[in-house]
Design a protein around this motif. Structure first.
Motif, mmCIF file in Angstrom:
data_model
loop_
_atom_site.group_PDB
_atom_site.id
_atom_site.type_symbol
_atom_site.label_atom_id
_atom_site.label_comp_id
_atom_site.label_asym_id
_atom_site.label_seq_id
_atom_site.Cartn_x
_atom_site.Cartn_y
_atom_site.Cartn_z
ATOM 1 N N UNK A 140 0.808 -1.218 0.000
ATOM 2 C CA UNK A 140 0.000 0.000 0.000
ATOM 3 C C UNK A 140 0.840 1.266 0.000
ATOM 4 N N UNK A 141 2.065 1.196 0.514
ATOM 5 C CA UNK A 141 2.937 2.371 0.558
ATOM 6 C C UNK A 141 3.369 2.811 -0.840
ATOM 7 N N UNK A 142 3.250 1.923 -1.813
ATOM 8 C CA UNK A 142 3.664 2.249 -3.179
ATOM 9 C C UNK A 142 2.638 3.081 -3.939
ATOM 10 N N UNK A 143 1.411 3.139 -3.419
ATOM 11 C CA UNK A 143 0.323 3.793 -4.136
ATOM 12 C C UNK A 143 0.121 5.231 -3.698
ATOM 13 N N UNK A 144 -0.290 6.056 -4.670
ATOM 14 C CA UNK A 144 -0.827 7.371 -4.342
ATOM 15 C C UNK A 144 -2.232 7.127 -3.785
ATOM 16 N N UNK A 145 -2.860 8.150 -3.205
ATOM 17 C CA UNK A 145 -4.242 7.935 -2.725
ATOM 18 C C UNK A 145 -5.175 7.446 -3.841
ATOM 19 N N UNK A 146 -5.048 7.999 -5.038
ATOM 20 C CA UNK A 146 -5.894 7.547 -6.153
ATOM 21 C C UNK A 146 -5.534 6.119 -6.564
ATOM 22 N N UNK A 147 -4.255 5.816 -6.568
ATOM 23 C CA UNK A 147 -3.824 4.463 -6.908
ATOM 24 C C UNK A 147 -4.305 3.446 -5.891
#
Length: 188
Positions: A140-147
């Motif tokens: 989850x740390x790899x994602x932007x909020x939208x991602x």
């Protein structure tokens, strides 16, 4: 399956589930990474819910294990326990489908219930992040909020597909026996 055989199967499955969860709770603590079970204990992981976790876990593990099961866990969680949590779920789910017919609620009600359970879990994961600043799953740390929103929506779509597939398999295997069970219940 006969009622007595089915009862034995369900008792064995429950005993296995209890044993695995007991084993996770009572892991040795001397070489445990500090972030493991820090907030929320074992209940922060989807594994304890057994929602067809085999498919998502092993797919992500194969892609990049550090995203879901960092190498640091190898010294803490024995390999047999990793498989007990992430592999045996799938055969148990299939055995359950073949062992007894299930009466699914209407499609709408079933999907609402699945959506509610998924929302509760995502809320719990977000709560843990808000409380600790650490994600339950490093992925989850790899994602932007939208991602992250897109990933969670995709995960929910896959969950809906599994639910629908389970319902389909139940109908294919048991056919009209579900209607017969309903008829017998109403007759009593």
């Amino acid at each position: 399956m006969e009622i007595s055989t089915l009862t034995v199967y369900h008792c064995l499955a429950f005993a296995w589930y209890f044993f695995v969860n007991y084993s996770v709770v009572h892991l040795r603590t001397d070489n445990r990474p500090p972030e493991l079970f820090l907030y929320g204990g074992q209940w922060k992981y989807l594994t304890v819910l057994n929602l067809f976790v085999s498919v998502s876990f092993w797919a992500l593990y194969t892609y990049n294990r550090e995203l879901v099961y960092p190498k640091s866990l190898d010294g803490v969680i024995p390999q047999w326990l990793n498989h007990a949590m992430h592999t045996t779920v799938l055969p148990f789910a299939f055995l359950e489908i073949f062992a007894t017919p299930h009466r699914y609620p209407t499609k709408k009600k079933g999907l609402i219930l699945v959506g509610f359970a998924s929302s509760l879990y995502i809320t719990w994961v977000l709560w843990i992040y808000a409380a600790t600043g650490e994600w339950v799953y490093p992925l989850f740390a790899l994602f932007s909020p939208a991602g992250l929103a897109a990933f969670l929506a995709g995960s929910f779509a896959i969950t809906v597909c599994f639910y629908s597939f389970g319902e389909f398999l139940n109908r294919m295997i048991w056919g009209d026996s579900i209607a017969i069970l309903d008829y017998k219940r109403k007759g009593k």
